[in-house]
Design an enzyme around this catalytic site. Structure first.
Site, PDB file in Angstrom:
ATOM      1  N   SER A  79      -1.219  22.819  40.272  1.00  0.00           N
ATOM      2  CA  SER A  79      -0.707  21.634  39.586  1.00  0.00           C
ATOM      3  C   SER A  79       0.111  22.040  38.372  1.00  0.00           C
ATOM      4  CB  SER A  79      -1.911  20.806  39.128  1.00  0.00           C
ATOM      5  OG  SER A  79      -1.523  19.849  38.178  1.00  0.00           O
ATOM      6  N   TYR A 130     -10.558  20.085  34.542  1.00  0.00           N
ATOM      7  CA  TYR A 130      -9.878  19.990  35.843  1.00  0.00           C
ATOM      8  C   TYR A 130      -8.697  20.968  35.892  1.00  0.00           C
ATOM      9  CZ  TYR A 130      -6.123  18.430  38.875  1.00  0.00           C
ATOM     10  OH  TYR A 130      -5.075  18.422  39.759  1.00  0.00           O
ATOM     11  N   LYS A 145      -7.782  24.673  38.120  1.00  0.00           N
ATOM     12  CA  LYS A 145      -6.546  25.045  38.835  1.00  0.00           C
ATOM     13  C   LYS A 145      -6.054  26.409  38.338  1.00  0.00           C
ATOM     14  CE  LYS A 145      -6.077  21.482  41.489  1.00  0.00           C
ATOM     15  NZ  LYS A 145      -6.318  21.644  42.934  1.00  0.00           N
TER      16      LYS A 145
END
Ligand code: UD1
Length: 338
Positions: free
Chosen positions: A125, A149, A153
């Site tokens: 991302s 979060y 990644k």
């Protein structure tokens, strides 16, 4: 050629399944249905005429994953979409995110190694980039995620890079998505999160069909052309095509090694651009009010899509009108079916 998709019934996974099948790949899907619905499998079948083989399992369950590899010999590559993705929830429950989003990659790599599967594409991302004043963002920009979060990644990227270094026969492509919106033109696949949406387009769609009263625009005093936040929105079908291009690259280059690519359009649109375009193409009137800035938000972010264009031959072709139209069509269809 067989491709295993983890999280293949989710928003991006399902659109990618369709594009892969349409390009002649044989798709096997693993999904635990924790944030997706089994009906998506029928939708993929309706669109492509092919019902992929499906396993309802958690990728962290090694025994079950081994069975999938045993039953499906000669998997060429894994595309790993499965993972938790709600930023706010990750701040409140970091362990849940670290445990699941990291463990799934470790388990996959171990099982792939056991079965000699050497090609991996990872759903990363744009959230892995550190805040930058300079735009557009290219792949060499400094990294630094700002919430659990995002860090899952970033950590996953590092794990995969280290693993690739230690195993030169292993090939990995990290795809850094900017803001995927839109839905499949059939109206059968799209994004419909449970509860009140966090992201902009799902929220707008719920206002448009009357499930929510109005949109709150988080901040109108950013340093942007109209004061609202600017992002690089990419049509989910374009994003899916980007995965096919990445896979084609691995198919055609046996010793590819490591590749890192932004998937975006290179165009920054503001929240007001999105609302105004949505209202124009859908003859709708999504009401909005200006509200406080959302903590953690930045003023603007958009990609340099050059590297993906030059090295993968990928270029997004769908415009903002397509994104707004298809998102609304899916929401309407989906509401009728509920
Ligand atoms: C968010 C995540 C990002 C994740 C991405 C997935 C945060 C801080 N970032 O990105 O980590 O990878 O989703 O797609 O959550 N907006 C409103 N009103 C709303 C919702 C959003 O004005 O009700 C604005 C936001 O302030 C922002 C823009 O719309 O300017 C886009 O927001 P969103 O769709 O949530 O995406 P990001 O915040 O860019």
């Amino acid at each position: 050629m067989k491709i295993l998709l983890t999280g293949g019934l989710g928003y991006i996974g399902s659109h990618t399944a369709v594009e892969l099948i349409n390009s002649g790949y044989d798709v096997v899907i693993v999904d635990d249905l924790s944030n997706s619905k089994i009906e998506v499998l029928d939708a993929i079948n309706e669109i492509t005429g092919v019902k992929p083989k499906f396993y309802q399992i958690d990728v962290c369950d090694k025994q079950e994953l081994v069975k999938v590899f045993e039953e499906n010999s000669n998997i060429f590559a894994v595309i790993h979409f499965a993972g938790f993705k709600a930023v706010g929830e990750s701040v409140k429950q970091p362990l849940k995110y670290y445990r699941n989003n990291m463990d799934s990659t470790f388990t996959l790599l171990e099982v792939m190694e056991k079965f000699n599967v050497n090609n991996f594409i990872f759903s990363s991302s744009a959230t892995v980039y550190a805040v930058s004043e300079v735009m557009p963002i290219d792949e060499s920009f400094p990294l630094g995620a700002s919430n659990p979060y995002g860090r899952t990644k970033l950590f996953n990227e590092n794990v995969l890079i280290d693993y690739q270094k230690a195993n030169p026969d292993f090939n990995v492509i990290l795809l850094r998505y900017f803001n995927p919106i839109g839905a499949h033109e059939s109206g059968l696949l799209g994004e419909d999160p449970n509860g009140i949406p966090n992201n902009l387009m799902p929220y707008i769609c719920k206002v448009a069909v009357g499930e929510l009263d109005h949109l709150n625009i988080f901040g109108n005093d950013y340093k942007t052309k109209d004061g609202t936040g600017v992002r690089d929105y990419i049509h989910v079908v374009d994003l899916a095509v980007g995965h096919v291009k990445a896979l084609d690259k691995l198919v055609n280059n046996k010793n590819y090694g490591l590749g890192i690519f932004n998937l975006g359009t290179g165009i920054g649109y503001s929240v007001l651009d999105i609302v105004n375009t949505f209202n124009k193409v859908n003859s709708n009137l999504v009401k909005y009010e200006f509200a406080e800035r959302r903590p953690g938000d930045i003023d603007k972010m958009y990609a340099s899509p050059k590297k993906a264009e030059e090295e993968l031959g990928f270029k997004a072709t769908r415009n903002l009108e397509d994104m707004c139209k298809s998102s609304y069509e899916y929401q309407k269809n989906h509401k009728e079916k509920k």
